[in-house]
Design an enzyme around this catalytic site. Structure first.
Site, PDB file in Angstrom:
ATOM      1  N   LYS A   1      -2.336  -8.818  -7.462  1.00  0.00           N
ATOM      2  CA  LYS A   1      -3.296  -8.470  -6.325  1.00  0.00           C
ATOM      3  C   LYS A   1      -2.725  -7.576  -5.430  1.00  0.00           C
ATOM      4  O   LYS A   1      -1.734  -7.485  -4.957  1.00  0.00           O
ATOM      5  CB  LYS A   1      -3.068  -9.927  -5.616  1.00  0.00           C
ATOM      6  CG  LYS A   1      -4.444 -10.237  -4.937  1.00  0.00           C
ATOM      7  CD  LYS A   1      -4.662  -9.301  -3.580  1.00  0.00           C
ATOM      8  CE  LYS A   1      -3.796  -9.620  -2.370  1.00  0.00           C
ATOM      9  NZ  LYS A   1      -4.162  -8.162  -1.682  1.00  0.00           N
TER      10      LYS A   1
ATOM     11  N   TRP B   1       0.857  -1.177  -0.042  1.00  0.00           N
ATOM     12  CA  TRP B   1      -0.035   0.088  -0.068  1.00  0.00           C
ATOM     13  C   TRP B   1       0.773   1.266   0.039  1.00  0.00           C
ATOM     14  O   TRP B   1       0.177   2.419  -0.186  1.00  0.00           O
ATOM     15  CB  TRP B   1      -0.897  -0.116   1.183  1.00  0.00           C
ATOM     16  CG  TRP B   1      -0.043  -0.645   2.502  1.00  0.00           C
ATOM     17  CD1 TRP B   1      -0.488  -1.860   3.012  1.00  0.00           C
ATOM     18  CD2 TRP B   1       0.593   0.039   3.232  1.00  0.00           C
ATOM     19  NE1 TRP B   1       0.465  -1.875   3.968  1.00  0.00           N
ATOM     20  CE2 TRP B   1       1.041  -0.715   4.399  1.00  0.00           C
ATOM     21  CE3 TRP B   1       1.243   1.603   3.680  1.00  0.00           C
ATOM     22  CZ2 TRP B   1       1.830  -0.326   5.279  1.00  0.00           C
ATOM     23  CZ3 TRP B   1       2.062   1.748   4.406  1.00  0.00           C
ATOM     24  CH2 TRP B   1       2.311   1.010   5.263  1.00  0.00           C
TER      25      TRP B   1
ATOM     26  N   CYS C   1      10.285   1.416   1.619  1.00  0.00           N
ATOM     27  CA  CYS C   1      11.020   0.286   1.960  1.00  0.00           C
ATOM     28  C   CYS C   1      12.447   0.704   2.201  1.00  0.00           C
ATOM     29  O   CYS C   1      13.162   0.037   2.871  1.00  0.00           O
ATOM     30  CB  CYS C   1      11.033  -0.603   0.763  1.00  0.00           C
ATOM     31  SG  CYS C   1      11.320   0.129  -0.831  1.00  0.00           S
TER      32      CYS C   1
ATOM     33  N   GLU D   1      12.354  -2.853  11.536  1.00  0.00           N
ATOM     34  CA  GLU D   1      11.473  -1.947  10.422  1.00  0.00           C
ATOM     35  C   GLU D   1      10.255  -1.531  11.292  1.00  0.00           C
ATOM     36  O   GLU D   1       9.410  -2.294  11.445  1.00  0.00           O
ATOM     37  CB  GLU D   1      11.145  -2.659   9.077  1.00  0.00           C
ATOM     38  CG  GLU D   1      10.729  -1.472   8.172  1.00  0.00           C
ATOM     39  CD  GLU D   1      10.392  -2.218   6.826  1.00  0.00           C
ATOM     40  OE1 GLU D   1       9.648  -3.116   6.767  1.00  0.00           O
ATOM     41  OE2 GLU D   1      10.867  -1.484   5.845  1.00  0.00           O
TER      42      GLU D   1
ATOM     43  N   GLU E   1      10.770  -8.200  -2.343  1.00  0.00           N
ATOM     44  CA  GLU E   1      11.231  -6.846  -1.540  1.00  0.00           C
ATOM     45  C   GLU E   1      10.442  -6.640  -0.540  1.00  0.00           C
ATOM     46  O   GLU E   1       9.265  -6.283  -0.434  1.00  0.00           O
ATOM     47  CB  GLU E   1      10.860  -5.906  -2.968  1.00  0.00           C
ATOM     48  CG  GLU E   1      12.244  -4.797  -2.755  1.00  0.00           C
ATOM     49  CD  GLU E   1      11.709  -3.630  -1.941  1.00  0.00           C
ATOM     50  OE1 GLU E   1      11.913  -3.827  -0.755  1.00  0.00           O
ATOM     51  OE2 GLU E   1      10.885  -2.452  -2.320  1.00  0.00           O
ATOM     52  N   LEU E   2      11.250  -6.680   0.682  1.00  0.00           N
ATOM     53  CA  LEU E   2      10.663  -6.558   1.917  1.00  0.00           C
ATOM     54  C   LEU E   2      11.006  -5.491   3.049  1.00  0.00           C
ATOM     55  O   LEU E   2      10.502  -5.688   4.113  1.00  0.00           O
ATOM     56  CB  LEU E   2      10.968  -7.978   2.481  1.00  0.00           C
ATOM     57  CG  LEU E   2      10.697  -9.269   1.806  1.00  0.00           C
ATOM     58  CD1 LEU E   2      11.325 -10.391   2.567  1.00  0.00           C
ATOM     59  CD2 LEU E   2       9.332  -9.583   1.221  1.00  0.00           C
TER      60      LEU E   2
HETATM   61  O1  TXE Z   1       2.076  -6.058   4.518  1.00  0.00           O
HETATM   62  P1  TXE Z   1       1.668  -7.399   3.835  1.00  0.00           P
HETATM   63  P2  TXE Z   1       1.437  -5.220   5.933  1.00  0.00           P
HETATM   64  C1  TXE Z   1       6.504  -4.005   5.674  1.00  0.00           C
HETATM   65  C2  TXE Z   1       6.443  -2.909   6.965  1.00  0.00           C
HETATM   66  C3  TXE Z   1       5.046  -3.206   7.325  1.00  0.00           C
HETATM   67  C4  TXE Z   1       5.017  -4.655   7.457  1.00  0.00           C
HETATM   68  C5  TXE Z   1       3.531  -5.171   7.618  1.00  0.00           C
HETATM   69  O2  TXE Z   1       7.228  -2.958   8.070  1.00  0.00           O
HETATM   70  O3  TXE Z   1       4.778  -2.698   8.689  1.00  0.00           O
HETATM   71  O4  TXE Z   1       5.677  -4.990   6.329  1.00  0.00           O
HETATM   72  O5  TXE Z   1       2.783  -4.542   6.426  1.00  0.00           O
HETATM   73  C6  TXE Z   1      -0.500  -9.415   0.580  1.00  0.00           C
HETATM   74  N1  TXE Z   1      -0.184 -14.557   0.495  1.00  0.00           N
HETATM   75  N2  TXE Z   1       6.057  -3.626   4.457  1.00  0.00           N
HETATM   76  O6  TXE Z   1       1.069  -6.237   6.697  1.00  0.00           O
HETATM   77  O7  TXE Z   1       0.454  -7.871   4.645  1.00  0.00           O
HETATM   78  C7  TXE Z   1      -1.339  -8.263   0.993  1.00  0.00           C
HETATM   79  O8  TXE Z   1      -2.762  -8.319   0.642  1.00  0.00           O
HETATM   80  C8  TXE Z   1       0.047 -13.641  -0.583  1.00  0.00           C
HETATM   81  C9  TXE Z   1       7.335  -3.514   3.793  1.00  0.00           C
HETATM   82  O9  TXE Z   1       0.664  -4.057   5.335  1.00  0.00           O
HETATM   83  O10 TXE Z   1       2.947  -7.996   3.791  1.00  0.00           O
HETATM   84  C10 TXE Z   1      -0.849  -7.128   0.158  1.00  0.00           C
HETATM   85  O11 TXE Z   1      -1.081  -7.227  -1.065  1.00  0.00           O
HETATM   86  N3  TXE Z   1      -0.114 -12.325  -0.395  1.00  0.00           N
HETATM   87  C11 TXE Z   1       7.109  -3.058   2.208  1.00  0.00           C
HETATM   88  C12 TXE Z   1       0.825  -7.515   0.306  1.00  0.00           C
HETATM   89  O12 TXE Z   1       1.054  -8.945   0.498  1.00  0.00           O
HETATM   90  C13 TXE Z   1      -0.332 -11.999   0.795  1.00  0.00           C
HETATM   91  C14 TXE Z   1       5.594  -2.715   1.927  1.00  0.00           C
HETATM   92  C15 TXE Z   1       1.542  -6.689   1.432  1.00  0.00           C
HETATM   93  O13 TXE Z   1       0.872  -6.608   2.529  1.00  0.00           O
HETATM   94  C16 TXE Z   1      -0.377 -12.670   2.094  1.00  0.00           C
HETATM   95  C17 TXE Z   1       4.484  -3.160   2.919  1.00  0.00           C
HETATM   96  C18 TXE Z   1      -0.293 -14.002   1.785  1.00  0.00           C
HETATM   97  N4  TXE Z   1      -0.580 -15.160   3.015  1.00  0.00           N
HETATM   98  C19 TXE Z   1       5.085  -3.585   3.975  1.00  0.00           C
HETATM   99  N5  TXE Z   1      -0.670 -11.987   3.086  1.00  0.00           N
HETATM  100  C20 TXE Z   1       7.968  -2.624   1.450  1.00  0.00           C
HETATM  101  N6  TXE Z   1       8.769  -3.556   1.069  1.00  0.00           N
HETATM  102  O14 TXE Z   1       7.995  -1.419   0.726  1.00  0.00           O
HETATM  103  C21 TXE Z   1      -0.726 -10.807   2.774  1.00  0.00           C
HETATM  104  N7  TXE Z   1      -0.459 -10.589   1.436  1.00  0.00           N
END
Ligand code: TXE
Length: 506
Positions: free
Chosen positions: A190, A166, A299, A398, A265-266
């Site tokens: 997605k 997001w 990120c 993070e 990319e995490l």
């Molecule tokens: O991310 P999620 P969240 C980091 C940042 C943040 C933390 C959690 O530290 O506080 O992650 O964020 C999809 N199988 N970053 O919980 O849930 C989900 O629907 C497949 C760093 O909001 O990982 C969304 O489309 N997909 C980062 C996407 O994963 C799944 C950017 C990311 O959401 C899934 C965002 C599953 N089991 C958060 N579960 C960066 N690298 O910029 C969730 N999703």
């Protein structure tokens, strides 16, 4: 309460705009007929409804993408023709920047002027990859066998699944979409359940550009079941994921089941290292851009400022002087300099980290709470924590919010040791006027991107990615084409002699 998105009235109380799924070139209702609200972070109110994709919808989208990959006009197009479509999409985005920027800003709370800047640059990614489309070639190999002509070519993989977060929805989608299409794949995206609208608006431009049905599909919804089903689908050959480590672990397990390729990319805990010989005014701007730009939800956020002891007090003074004047406010106002966090969960996470930091013995030098005049949206003050070392969770994990840890160092070796003392390895900033030192430190720092006397610079030509807890694989640059293609080796026997008996050893 009413809000306007260029030419469209959004009356939140009565009639929310409703978005369907985009599958096989058609806008379709989700199989479960359910929708969920998307919220405006500046007000905390719902402003649109998004289709809740089910496992059935995901399967339909993947089947459509698979069919388009094998049998549509897309499959028989030349690379040059595909490149033209990718270029056209870039042009259409360029024509619709203002509208797309407003959707992004309303949906994720980022400043309209930052989104305008980011989106104005977005077409360049499509132009860059469009130009590469007909330059994806293999090699003729100087093979060590008589009468053999052997060459390689690069082929698309098939159906690509893109899972996006997001924080910068369209930019992070583009890093996947542009090279995946250029290389001749088809894609199912997605987007984050928090910010789906801008992508669904962009997909209207995909339609307009003339991509054949099934080449680009969007299934909105949650990680479970939509993201999970998509990344576990046996017809998906590559998953490009940007998000958090927890979700990534699920995705790794899913792709392992089908041996699909994967890039992750995490995020990170990136250091900004300020040496005593740096231009301190520039360095302070770099620190602020690194951690308070996008309210820290980036990120590559430079969430640790490592300051040489000789200039420590000076830098802190300059930092506080500027951040105390940051105008926090409505992201749609042109004079706002910092907007809200994108979700209430993210705000809660930041608040919890601040409490933890205090409990761990960290000292707040600035901020640490929600701004008093902005209690409705999900705003948080720019915050600085001072630490003597890096043993606390606040300096190691993070946060993804506007929280900076500052830590002193005494010499180059200590700066490098501190910079590398983290499980992440995404980005790093180095501020110095000594060229040799810049090179030495850039070489030693564990990070996929190193910026010297700058921070957060991006370009279609420059790869992005990390290692360790920051994930693996690279996005951006020519290298991304390799992530979306595979090599094929072809052996041609030119000999006129008959094949030897395989059981007679030569
Ligand atoms: O991310 P999620 P969240 C980091 C940042 C943040 C933390 C959690 O530290 O506080 O992650 O964020 C999809 N199988 N970053 O919980 O849930 C989900 O629907 C497949 C760093 O909001 O990982 C969304 O489309 N997909 C980062 C996407 O994963 C799944 C950017 C990311 O959401 C899934 C965002 C599953 N089991 C958060 N579960 C960066 N690298 O910029 C969730 N999703």
């Amino acid at each position: 309460m009413e809000q306007t998105v260029k030419g469209m009235s959004l009356d939140r109380s009565t009639d929310l705009k409703k978005y369907n799924l985009y599958i096989n070139g058609e806008w379709v209702e989700p199989a479960g007929h359910e929708y969920f609200p998307s919220y405006n972070p500046a007000t905390g109110e719902a402003w649109c409804e998004v289709a809740k994709g089910t496992a059935e919808d995901v399967d339909k989208a993947v089947q459509a993408a698979h069919h388009a990959f094998l049998h549509s006009d897309w499959a028989s197009m030349t690379f040059t023709e595909r490149g033209r479509l990718v270029y056209r999409l870039g042009e259409l985005i360029a024509e619709n920047i203002e509208e797309l920027a407003r959707y992004e800003s309303i949906d994720n709370g980022k400043l309209i002027r930052e989104m305008r800047g980011q989106l104005r640059y977005l077409p360049e990614f499509f132009y860059y990859y469009a130009g590469l489309a007909d330059k994806i070639h293999g090699h003729t190999l100087p093979i060590d066998k008589q009468d053999m002509f052997t060459f390689t070519s690069r082929e698309p993989l098939g159906v690509v699944a893109a899972i996006t977060p997001w924080n910068s929805p369209l930019y992070l989608t583009t890093l996947k979409l542009a090279p995946a299409l250029t290389a001749g794949n088809t894609i199912v995206i997605k987007p984050s359940e928090m910010t789906s609208a801008s992508l669904l608006e962009l997909v209207k431009l995909v339609e307009k550009a003339g991509f054949p049905p099934g080449v680009v599909n969007v299934v909105t919804g949650f990680g479970m079941p939509a993201g999970n089903t998509l990344t576990a689908h046996p017809l998906v050959r590559k998953v490009a994921f940007t998000g958090g480590a927890e979700s990534a672990r699920h995705v790794v397990r899913n792709t392992a089941e089908n041996f699909a390729q994967l890039s992750l990319e995490l995020g990170g805990k990136s250091p900004n290292i300020i040496f005593e010989d740096a231009d301190l005014d520039n360095a302070v701007m770099g620190i602020i851009a690194g951690i308070f730009g996008a309210s820290g939800q980036s990120c590559v956020a430079g969430s640790r400022a490592l300051l040489h002891a000789d200039i420590y007090d000076q830098v802190i003074e300059k930092l506080i002087d500027r951040i105390s004047r940051i105008r926090i406010g409505d992201p749609l106002h042109d004079d706002s300099e910092m907007g809200p966090l994108a979700t209430p969960a993210q705000l809660k996470r930041v608040e919890e980290f601040v409490s933890l930091g205090l409990a761990e013995g960290g000292k707040i030098l600035y901020g640490g709470k929600r701004p008093e005049h902005l209690q409705n949206g999900w705003y948080f003050e720019p915050t600085i924590f001072e630490y003597a070392d890096q043993t606390s969770r606040l300096t190691q994990e993070e946060i993804f919010g506007p929280v900076l840890s500052v830590i002193p160092f005494r010499d180059e070796a200590e700066a490098i040791a501190l910079a590398n003392d983290t499980e992440y390895a995404l980005a790093a900033g180095i501020w110095t006027s000594n060229v040799a030192k810049a090179h030495r430190v850039a070489k030693e720092v564990r990070a996929g991107i190193v910026w010297v006397n700058t921070y957060r610079s991006i370009s279609p030509m420059a790869p992005i990615g990390g290692s360790g807890l920051s994930g693996y694989g690279r996005e951006g640059g020519c290298e991304a084409i390799y992530e979306y293609t595979q090599s094929k080796t072809v052996w041609i026997n030119l000999s006129q002699e008959s094949m030897p008996d395989p059981f007679i050893m030569r």
